[in-house]
Design a protein around this motif. Structure first.
Motif, PDB file in Angstrom:
ATOM      1  N   GLY A   1       0.821  -1.209   0.000  1.00 37.35           N
ATOM      2  CA  GLY A   1       0.000   0.000   0.000  1.00 37.35           C
ATOM      3  C   GLY A   1       0.851   1.254   0.000  1.00 37.35           C
ATOM      4  O   GLY A   1       0.544   2.229  -0.699  1.00 37.35           O
ATOM      5  N   ARG A   2       1.923   1.252   0.775  1.00 39.97           N
ATOM      6  CA  ARG A   2       2.838   2.405   0.780  1.00 39.97           C
ATOM      7  C   ARG A   2       3.499   2.577  -0.581  1.00 39.97           C
ATOM      8  O   ARG A   2       3.681   3.708  -1.065  1.00 39.97           O
ATOM      9  CB  ARG A   2       3.901   2.225   1.856  1.00 39.97           C
ATOM     10  N   ASN A   3       3.867   1.464  -1.212  1.00 40.21           N
ATOM     11  CA  ASN A   3       4.484   1.531  -2.540  1.00 40.21           C
ATOM     12  C   ASN A   3       3.493   2.067  -3.570  1.00 40.21           C
ATOM     13  O   ASN A   3       3.860   2.870  -4.436  1.00 40.21           O
ATOM     14  CB  ASN A   3       5.002   0.165  -2.967  1.00 40.21           C
TER      15      ASN A   3
ATOM     16  N   LYS B   1      -6.274   3.275   0.423  1.00 40.22           N
ATOM     17  CA  LYS B   1      -7.262   2.286   0.870  1.00 40.22           C
ATOM     18  C   LYS B   1      -6.563   1.073   1.488  1.00 40.22           C
ATOM     19  O   LYS B   1      -6.943   0.596   2.560  1.00 40.22           O
ATOM     20  CB  LYS B   1      -8.126   1.848  -0.312  1.00 40.22           C
ATOM     21  N   ARG B   2      -5.539   0.589   0.811  1.00 41.63           N
ATOM     22  CA  ARG B   2      -4.811  -0.583   1.302  1.00 41.63           C
ATOM     23  C   ARG B   2      -4.119  -0.291   2.634  1.00 41.63           C
ATOM     24  O   ARG B   2      -4.144  -1.109   3.550  1.00 41.63           O
ATOM     25  CB  ARG B   2      -3.792  -1.019   0.263  1.00 41.63           C
ATOM     26  N   LYS B   3      -3.525   0.898   2.760  1.00 36.58           N
ATOM     27  CA  LYS B   3      -2.869   1.268   4.009  1.00 36.58           C
ATOM     28  C   LYS B   3      -3.885   1.360   5.151  1.00 36.58           C
ATOM     29  O   LYS B   3      -3.612   0.918   6.263  1.00 36.58           O
ATOM     30  CB  LYS B   3      -2.156   2.615   3.858  1.00 36.58           C
ATOM     31  N   ARG B   4      -5.057   1.911   4.870  1.00 38.48           N
ATOM     32  CA  ARG B   4      -6.080   2.053   5.907  1.00 38.48           C
ATOM     33  C   ARG B   4      -6.595   0.691   6.363  1.00 38.48           C
ATOM     34  O   ARG B   4      -6.686   0.421   7.565  1.00 38.48           O
ATOM     35  CB  ARG B   4      -7.243   2.900   5.396  1.00 38.48           C
ATOM     36  N   ILE B   5      -6.883  -0.190   5.422  1.00 36.88           N
ATOM     37  CA  ILE B   5      -7.428  -1.510   5.761  1.00 36.88           C
ATOM     38  C   ILE B   5      -6.433  -2.308   6.596  1.00 36.88           C
ATOM     39  O   ILE B   5      -6.786  -2.861   7.649  1.00 36.88           O
ATOM     40  CB  ILE B   5      -7.798  -2.286   4.479  1.00 36.88           C
ATOM     41  N   TYR B   6      -5.193  -2.377   6.160  1.00 39.51           N
ATOM     42  CA  TYR B   6      -4.239  -3.252   6.827  1.00 39.51           C
ATOM     43  C   TYR B   6      -3.651  -2.647   8.088  1.00 39.51           C
ATOM     44  O   TYR B   6      -3.217  -3.383   8.971  1.00 39.51           O
ATOM     45  CB  TYR B   6      -3.155  -3.697   5.848  1.00 39.51           C
ATOM     46  N   SER B   7      -3.666  -1.322   8.223  1.00 42.87           N
ATOM     47  CA  SER B   7      -3.241  -0.759   9.504  1.00 42.87           C
ATOM     48  C   SER B   7      -4.289  -1.031  10.577  1.00 42.87           C
ATOM     49  O   SER B   7      -3.945  -1.323  11.727  1.00 42.87           O
ATOM     50  CB  SER B   7      -2.964   0.735   9.374  1.00 42.87           C
ATOM     51  N   VAL B   8      -5.578  -0.984  10.213  1.00 38.66           N
ATOM     52  CA  VAL B   8      -6.633  -1.332  11.166  1.00 38.66           C
ATOM     53  C   VAL B   8      -6.555  -2.814  11.512  1.00 38.66           C
ATOM     54  O   VAL B   8      -6.706  -3.204  12.676  1.00 38.66           O
ATOM     55  CB  VAL B   8      -8.022  -0.965  10.595  1.00 38.66           C
ATOM     56  N   LEU B   9      -6.290  -3.649  10.516  1.00 37.31           N
ATOM     57  CA  LEU B   9      -6.173  -5.084  10.763  1.00 37.31           C
ATOM     58  C   LEU B   9      -4.999  -5.396  11.683  1.00 37.31           C
ATOM     59  O   LEU B   9      -5.121  -6.205  12.611  1.00 37.31           O
ATOM     60  CB  LEU B   9      -6.024  -5.832   9.440  1.00 37.31           C
ATOM     61  N   LEU B  10      -3.859  -4.741  11.476  1.00 41.93           N
ATOM     62  CA  LEU B  10      -2.710  -4.957  12.359  1.00 41.93           C
ATOM     63  C   LEU B  10      -2.996  -4.478  13.776  1.00 41.93           C
ATOM     64  O   LEU B  10      -2.583  -5.111  14.749  1.00 41.93           O
ATOM     65  CB  LEU B  10      -1.481  -4.241  11.820  1.00 41.93           C
ATOM     66  N   LYS B  11      -3.712  -3.376  13.886  1.00 43.48           N
ATOM     67  CA  LYS B  11      -4.075  -2.879  15.211  1.00 43.48           C
ATOM     68  C   LYS B  11      -4.982  -3.885  15.922  1.00 43.48           C
ATOM     69  O   LYS B  11      -4.826  -4.155  17.113  1.00 43.48           O
ATOM     70  CB  LYS B  11      -4.786  -1.534  15.101  1.00 43.48           C
ATOM     71  N   ASP B  12      -5.916  -4.483  15.161  1.00 43.55           N
ATOM     72  CA  ASP B  12      -6.803  -5.492  15.739  1.00 43.55           C
ATOM     73  C   ASP B  12      -6.037  -6.744  16.149  1.00 43.55           C
ATOM     74  O   ASP B  12      -6.340  -7.361  17.168  1.00 43.55           O
ATOM     75  CB  ASP B  12      -7.916  -5.868  14.767  1.00 43.55           C
ATOM     76  N   ILE B  13      -5.046  -7.141  15.344  1.00 46.31           N
ATOM     77  CA  ILE B  13      -4.234  -8.314  15.706  1.00 46.31           C
ATOM     78  C   ILE B  13      -3.452  -8.020  16.974  1.00 46.31           C
ATOM     79  O   ILE B  13      -3.361  -8.870  17.878  1.00 46.31           O
ATOM     80  CB  ILE B  13      -3.314  -8.699  14.544  1.00 46.31           C
ATOM     81  N   ASN B  14      -2.876  -6.836  17.064  1.00 45.05           N
ATOM     82  CA  ASN B  14      -2.085  -6.485  18.257  1.00 45.05           C
ATOM     83  C   ASN B  14      -2.953  -6.372  19.504  1.00 45.05           C
ATOM     84  O   ASN B  14      -2.507  -6.690  20.591  1.00 45.05           O
ATOM     85  CB  ASN B  14      -1.322  -5.195  18.021  1.00 45.05           C
ATOM     86  N   ASN B  15      -4.204  -5.913  19.338  1.00 44.74           N
ATOM     87  CA  ASN B  15      -5.113  -5.795  20.475  1.00 44.74           C
ATOM     88  C   ASN B  15      -5.863  -7.090  20.757  1.00 44.74           C
ATOM     89  O   ASN B  15      -6.681  -7.133  21.670  1.00 44.74           O
ATOM     90  CB  ASN B  15      -6.125  -4.680  20.239  1.00 44.74           C
TER      91      ASN B  15
END
Length: 160
Positions: free
Chosen positions: A70-72, A141-155
């Motif tokens: 997503g960053r790329n 869009k990709r950065k938003r989706i996967y940053s929320v997903l990573l936050k959910d995995i960490n929490n």
């Protein structure tokens, strides 16, 4: 690797399908040791109960890879938009250069080389702006989706 035994869906760390993450709306304080359950995005049934730490790490690695993609995409889109700006300004300069004097005054000459350079740069700039906007929005869009997903995995609130 997570695997659904009902429909055969696999969530591989190399290719993460379009995953959306939702947060738990009601967190029960009395059941803090409850298992987190993965839900198959295709059939809606539970993929796995009592998942291992390796499966969570695999999912986290794939999320980090998608976040980097997503960053790329965002960087490529912004580069295309910068090139669009350069091509557009250059095209406008060549349009002004194609403005020639005639017997009645000044008019744009469509038979000179400057006009054809203007047309070529205009077409290139339209293509660049379309590519730039598409890649930038895709990256955001990709950065938003996967940053929320990573936050959910960490929490530890991940539900797929």
């Amino acid at each position: 690797m997570l695997y659904c035994y009902h429909c055969g869906y696999q969530l591989n760390e190399d290719k993460l399908e379009k995953a959306s993450s939702t947060r738990q709306k009601f967190k029960d304080v009395a059941h803090t040791d409850a298992d987190i359950q993965y839900v198959c995005p295709r059939c809606g049934r539970l993929i796995h109960r009592g998942h291992s730490e390796e499966e969570v790490k695999s999912l986290s690695r794939s999320c980090h890879a998608e976040l980097q993609r997503g960053r790329n995409d965002f960087a490529k889109g912004m580069s295309a938009l910068a090139l669009f700006g350069i091509a557009f300004i250059t095209a406008m300069i060549f349009l002004l250069l194609s403005n020639k004097t005639t017997g009645d005054g000044r008019a744009i000459s469509t038979s000179c080389a400057e006009f054809w350079v203007f047309l070529g740069l205009s077409i290139a700039s339209v293509i660049l702006v379309v590519i730039g906007v598409y890649r930038t929005l895709l990256g955001l869009k990709r950065k938003r989706i996967y940053s929320v997903l990573l936050k959910d995995i960490n929490n530890k609130t991940f539900v797929q």
